[in-house]
Write a protein that holds these residues in place. Structure first.
Motif, PDB file in Angstrom:
ATOM      1  N   GLY A 147      22.612  23.754  52.083  1.00 45.77           N
ATOM      2  CA  GLY A 147      23.280  24.140  50.839  1.00 45.77           C
ATOM      3  C   GLY A 147      23.618  22.945  49.971  1.00 45.77           C
ATOM      4  O   GLY A 147      23.510  22.994  48.737  1.00 45.77           O
ATOM      5  N   TYR A 151      22.310  22.797  46.258  1.00 45.67           N
ATOM      6  CA  TYR A 151      23.280  23.054  45.182  1.00 45.67           C
ATOM      7  C   TYR A 151      24.269  21.917  44.953  1.00 45.67           C
ATOM      8  O   TYR A 151      25.133  22.018  44.084  1.00 45.67           O
ATOM      9  CB  TYR A 151      24.077  24.326  45.494  1.00 45.67           C
ATOM     10  CG  TYR A 151      23.206  25.514  45.819  1.00 45.67           C
ATOM     11  CD1 TYR A 151      22.447  26.141  44.835  1.00 45.67           C
ATOM     12  CD2 TYR A 151      23.117  26.009  47.120  1.00 45.67           C
ATOM     13  CE1 TYR A 151      21.631  27.218  45.136  1.00 45.67           C
ATOM     14  CE2 TYR A 151      22.310  27.099  47.431  1.00 45.67           C
ATOM     15  CZ  TYR A 151      21.570  27.690  46.440  1.00 45.67           C
ATOM     16  OH  TYR A 151      20.756  28.758  46.737  1.00 45.67           O
ATOM     17  N   GLU A 184      23.312  36.945  39.792  1.00 37.30           N
ATOM     18  CA  GLU A 184      22.762  35.857  38.980  1.00 37.30           C
ATOM     19  C   GLU A 184      23.719  35.485  37.851  1.00 37.30           C
ATOM     20  O   GLU A 184      23.973  34.297  37.589  1.00 37.30           O
ATOM     21  CB  GLU A 184      21.411  36.282  38.415  1.00 37.30           C
ATOM     22  CG  GLU A 184      20.701  35.207  37.619  1.00 37.30           C
ATOM     23  CD  GLU A 184      19.369  35.683  37.059  1.00 37.30           C
ATOM     24  OE1 GLU A 184      18.975  35.198  35.987  1.00 37.30           O
ATOM     25  OE2 GLU A 184      18.726  36.545  37.706  1.00 37.30           O
ATOM     26  N   LEU A 187      26.953  33.820  39.296  1.00 31.16           N
ATOM     27  CA  LEU A 187      26.725  32.419  39.652  1.00 31.16           C
ATOM     28  C   LEU A 187      26.729  31.535  38.401  1.00 31.16           C
ATOM     29  O   LEU A 187      27.280  30.433  38.411  1.00 31.16           O
ATOM     30  CB  LEU A 187      25.395  32.263  40.396  1.00 31.16           C
ATOM     31  CG  LEU A 187      25.295  32.910  41.780  1.00 31.16           C
ATOM     32  CD1 LEU A 187      23.903  32.719  42.358  1.00 31.16           C
ATOM     33  CD2 LEU A 187      26.335  32.341  42.729  1.00 31.16           C
ATOM     34  N   GLN A 191      29.187  28.412  37.328  1.00 26.17           N
ATOM     35  CA  GLN A 191      28.661  27.129  36.854  1.00 26.17           C
ATOM     36  C   GLN A 191      29.328  26.728  35.543  1.00 26.17           C
ATOM     37  O   GLN A 191      29.664  25.560  35.328  1.00 26.17           O
ATOM     38  CB  GLN A 191      27.144  27.229  36.647  1.00 26.17           C
ATOM     39  CG  GLN A 191      26.331  27.367  37.918  1.00 26.17           C
ATOM     40  CD  GLN A 191      26.021  26.036  38.560  1.00 26.17           C
ATOM     41  OE1 GLN A 191      26.179  24.988  37.947  1.00 26.17           O
ATOM     42  NE2 GLN A 191      25.570  26.067  39.801  1.00 26.17           N
ATOM     43  N   SER A 196      29.931  24.799  41.551  1.00 27.50           N
ATOM     44  CA  SER A 196      28.556  24.929  42.047  1.00 27.50           C
ATOM     45  C   SER A 196      28.567  25.794  43.301  1.00 27.50           C
ATOM     46  O   SER A 196      29.343  25.537  44.220  1.00 27.50           O
ATOM     47  CB  SER A 196      27.978  23.552  42.387  1.00 27.50           C
ATOM     48  OG  SER A 196      27.904  22.750  41.240  1.00 27.50           O
ATOM     49  N   GLY A 198      25.958  28.697  45.846  1.00 26.42           N
ATOM     50  CA  GLY A 198      24.683  29.340  46.086  1.00 26.42           C
ATOM     51  C   GLY A 198      24.619  29.923  47.479  1.00 26.42           C
ATOM     52  O   GLY A 198      25.538  29.751  48.288  1.00 26.42           O
ATOM     53  N   GLU A 225      23.751  34.448  53.099  1.00 28.13           N
ATOM     54  CA  GLU A 225      23.088  35.500  52.315  1.00 28.13           C
ATOM     55  C   GLU A 225      23.637  36.885  52.610  1.00 28.13           C
ATOM     56  O   GLU A 225      23.414  37.812  51.839  1.00 28.13           O
ATOM     57  CB  GLU A 225      21.577  35.466  52.552  1.00 28.13           C
ATOM     58  CG  GLU A 225      20.870  34.418  51.723  1.00 28.13           C
ATOM     59  CD  GLU A 225      19.376  34.644  51.657  1.00 28.13           C
ATOM     60  OE1 GLU A 225      18.824  35.283  52.574  1.00 28.13           O
ATOM     61  OE2 GLU A 225      18.751  34.169  50.679  1.00 28.13           O
TER      62      GLU A 225
END
Length: 327
Positions: A147, A151, A184, A187, A191, A196, A198, A225
């Motif tokens: 990670g 990211y 999406e 996230l 940002q 940050s 992911g 995930e």
């Protein structure tokens, strides 16, 4: 006889060949299977003390550890999900480098001791994470490092705790409006606020949850995930935001086997997802049907799934059946 300090596998193969012993013959002499000897030569399996003793005896070595097994950095590769890291493209199975040296490059470290300082201890002077108390410290460290590589470069936007309440409202509204590509857009929102984050798939050996740290004074948050679902993501993210709002150093952990979690973050996050006052309003009505959830969802402008999950946790609503449509 050329001995390389701290390189067990190369020493074993070199001396075995010098003695004109095939892997099969060598395995027979020490009473072990050939595939086990092969695994030793590839640094895939740890050796027992008795195996080391028989090796030295069969090879005619006087020094009790002339092969240098277990000293220096050679044994570093043991316990890491090497094949999984190869499958994900982080390591190269065809590399001429020994496994431990490939892992040093992966972690950007020069020795085992540096790894321990960076990933198995809490040091506020550097960006360190502490997996030492977890059930699978090396696996979790590798997962986090994936990670970090994906990211960890961070965002150009500034981070300020003063903006977190605005971020929470925008995230809830985004979910309430059932926007397409929610994750999406969520996230990207984070940002924009200097965070940050992911998703990194867990390794099969150890399921992961979330880890958050401050990197270059900005939050870096790594999710498994399995949390790539709207409400699970929001619950986890809100909990992590409590950490970033409260702390300036240290590490946020969630669902990392063996590591203790701060329950205060969860309590505060739950209240910001659905306040105690609103919860009392719902309970006062006493109707926990799908129709009631949709009513309060519209009334509070909150995702119905957040209300439903709260009622489920309070045992006022079932987990299956007709309520499935709310999520």
């Amino acid at each position: 006889m050329k001995i390389l300090e701290g390189s067990f596998s190369r020493n074993l193969d070199s001396i075995r060949k010098e003695k004109n012993l095939s892997q099969y013959e060598f395995a027979a002499r020490i009473g072990r299977a050939k595939n086990l000897v092969y695994a030793w030569s590839k640094e895939e399996i740890a050796l027992a003390e008795l195996d080391i003793f028989y090796m030295h005896r069969v090879l005619g070595l006087v020094d009790e550890n002339i092969l240098h097994y277990g000293d220096s950095d050679q044994d570093f590769a043991e316990g890491f999900p090497f094949r999984a890291l190869v499958a994900r493209g982080f390591l190269n199975k065809d590399s001429d480098l020994p496994k431990h040296e490939q892992l040093f490059q992966f972690f950007q470290i020069g020795s085992k001791s540096v790894f321990e300082k960076a990933y198995l201890s809490s040091n506020p002077q550097i960006v360190s994470v502490d997996f030492s108390g977890s059930d699978f410290p090396k696996i979790y460290a590798a997962w986090y490092r994936c990670g970090e590589l994906l990211y960890g470069k961070g965002t150009q936007n500034l981070f300020s705790v003063k903006g977190l309440d605005i971020l929470r409202k925008k995230l809830l509204n985004l979910c309430y409006l059932k926007e397409e590509n929610f994750l999406e857009k969520a996230l990207q929102l984070c940002q924009n606020f200097g965070i940050s984050l992911g998703f990194v798939p867990s390794f099969p050996q150890a399921f992961s949850g979330a880890v958050g740290v401050f990197k270059n004074s900005k939050p870096l948050l790594i999710f498994s995930e399995r949390y790539a679902k709207e409400i699970l993501f929001l619950e986890m993210l809100f909990e992590a935001l409590e950490f970033f709002e409260t702390e300036k150093t240290g590490m946020f952990v969630k669902d990392i086997a063996g590591l203790k979690e701060n329950q205060e973050y969860k309590k505060k996050a739950d209240d910001k997802l659905l306040s105690e006052f609103r919860e009392c309003q719902i309970l006062a009505v006493g109707d926990y049907s799908e129709r009631a959830v949709k009513f309060f969802s519209k009334e509070f402008k909150l995702p119905g799934a957040i209300i439903a999950r709260r009622l489920q946790k309070l045992n006022r609503m079932g987990y299956y059946g007709k309520y499935r449509n709310i999520f």
